[in-house]
Design an enzyme around this catalytic site. Structure first.
Site, PDB file in Angstrom:
ATOM      1  N   ASN A  87       0.955  -1.270  -0.152  1.00  0.00           N
ATOM      2  CA  ASN A  87      -0.105   0.192  -0.020  1.00  0.00           C
ATOM      3  C   ASN A  87       0.867   1.358  -0.126  1.00  0.00           C
ATOM      4  OD1 ASN A  87      -2.199   1.843   0.794  1.00  0.00           O
ATOM      5  ND2 ASN A  87      -0.966   2.009   2.619  1.00  0.00           N
ATOM      6  N   TYR A 154       5.794   9.692 -10.231  1.00  0.00           N
ATOM      7  CA  TYR A 154       4.757   8.859  -9.570  1.00  0.00           C
ATOM      8  C   TYR A 154       3.999   8.097 -10.621  1.00  0.00           C
ATOM      9  CZ  TYR A 154       0.436   8.120  -7.194  1.00  0.00           C
ATOM     10  OH  TYR A 154      -0.682   7.350  -6.404  1.00  0.00           O
ATOM     11  N   LYS A 158       3.952   3.782 -10.942  1.00  0.00           N
ATOM     12  CA  LYS A 158       2.628   3.215 -10.744  1.00  0.00           C
ATOM     13  C   LYS A 158       2.310   2.278 -12.040  1.00  0.00           C
ATOM     14  CE  LYS A 158       1.415   4.293  -6.863  1.00  0.00           C
ATOM     15  NZ  LYS A 158       1.294   3.285  -5.827  1.00  0.00           N
ATOM     16  N   THR A 191      -6.395  11.710   1.669  1.00  0.00           N
ATOM     17  CA  THR A 191      -5.471  11.336   2.490  1.00  0.00           C
ATOM     18  C   THR A 191      -4.404  12.525   2.544  1.00  0.00           C
ATOM     19  OG1 THR A 191      -4.046  10.293   0.857  1.00  0.00           O
ATOM     20  CG2 THR A 191      -5.704   8.760   1.980  1.00  0.00           C
TER      21      THR A 191
END
Length: 251
Positions: A87, A154, A158, A191
């Site tokens: 995660n 990023y 991913k 978040t």
């Protein structure tokens, strides 16, 4: 007993995932840079074994020691399931590639891609003698499927995580007791990562105002809501080996 390893479980989505698994019959190992005392207290109240293994995922060389420590505590004779949830993730650096430092790029790839690869390698190796249910979930992102200005590291990490998932799924298909592996884009979750994104400078991240609007318009998904859907998908739904999916397709 269901043994579940979760990275980045001290806050955000990782914390919410761990909280979803504070159930009878589960034993959790949370790999993160710091403890979450509230989660530890809640686990104690519910009599669910939970251990924080403090480790910075930027230090990939130390992951073998971490995994061996965890597997030494797993009783294979009592295990029903052994699962790994990769995660932990970082969006930084949020700026054009020419402004990124070597240290920033290295840290991003280590946390987002290299650490999950190493953890997966160790998981498959250390669980090889276990003939029960083995599964792994990588938390990916829609950014792995499209280019975003200022998110080169990023998006790349991913995208790599998705392809890595497909490769491991392909390798496991021919095994007698395969590890079921899945990559999931969780949507836009409310978040600390989103807070950091909204603080980016417009010249570095032209989409910053759009992400501000997500917050203002209430379009961010609560971590607890997403975690519940992810856990249900991970343990209850049927998905293809090495599948790369979007959680919104399962809402």
């Amino acid at each position: 007993m269901k043994y579940v390893l979760i990275t980045g479980a001290s806050r955000g989505l990782g914390e919410a995932l761990a909280r979803q698994l504070l159930r009878e019959g589960y034993h959790l190992f949370c790999i993160s840079r710091r403890n979450n005392e509230n989660l530890l207290h809640e686990a104690q109240q519910k009599n669910v074994p939970l251990e924080y293994v403090e480790h910075d995922l930027r230090d990939v060389a130390g992951l073998e020691q971490v995994m061996r420590h965890i597997f030494e505590q797993i009783d294979l004779t009592k295990a029903e399931t052994i699962a790994l949830i990769n995660n932990a993730g970082v969006v930084e650096p949020v700026k054009p590639i020419e402004k990124c430092t070597t240290e920033e790029l290295t840290a991003n790839i280590h946390v987002n891609l290299l650490a999950p690869m190493v953890l997966t390698s160790l998981f498959v190796k250390l669980a090889a003698q276990f003939n029960g249910d083995k599964r792994m979930m990588n938390i990916s992102s829609g950014a792995g499927k499209r280019a975003v200005h200022g998110w080169s590291a990023y998006c790349t990490s991913k995208a790599g995580l998705d392809m890595f998932t497909r490769c491991v799924g392909l390798e496991q298909e021919g095994q007698d007791h395969p590890v079921k592996v899945l990559s999931v884009a969780p949507g836009i979750v409310d978040t600390d990562m989103q807070t950091h994104i909204r603080s980016a400078r417009r010249e570095d991240f032209p989409d910053v105002e759009r992400f501000m609007e997500y917050k203002v318009q209430g379009q961010l998904l609560p971590p607890a809501f997403v975690a519940e859907k992810l856990i249900r998908l991970f343990f209850e739904e049927s998905w293809p080996p090495g599948g790369v999916v979007d959680i919104r397709d399962y809402l």
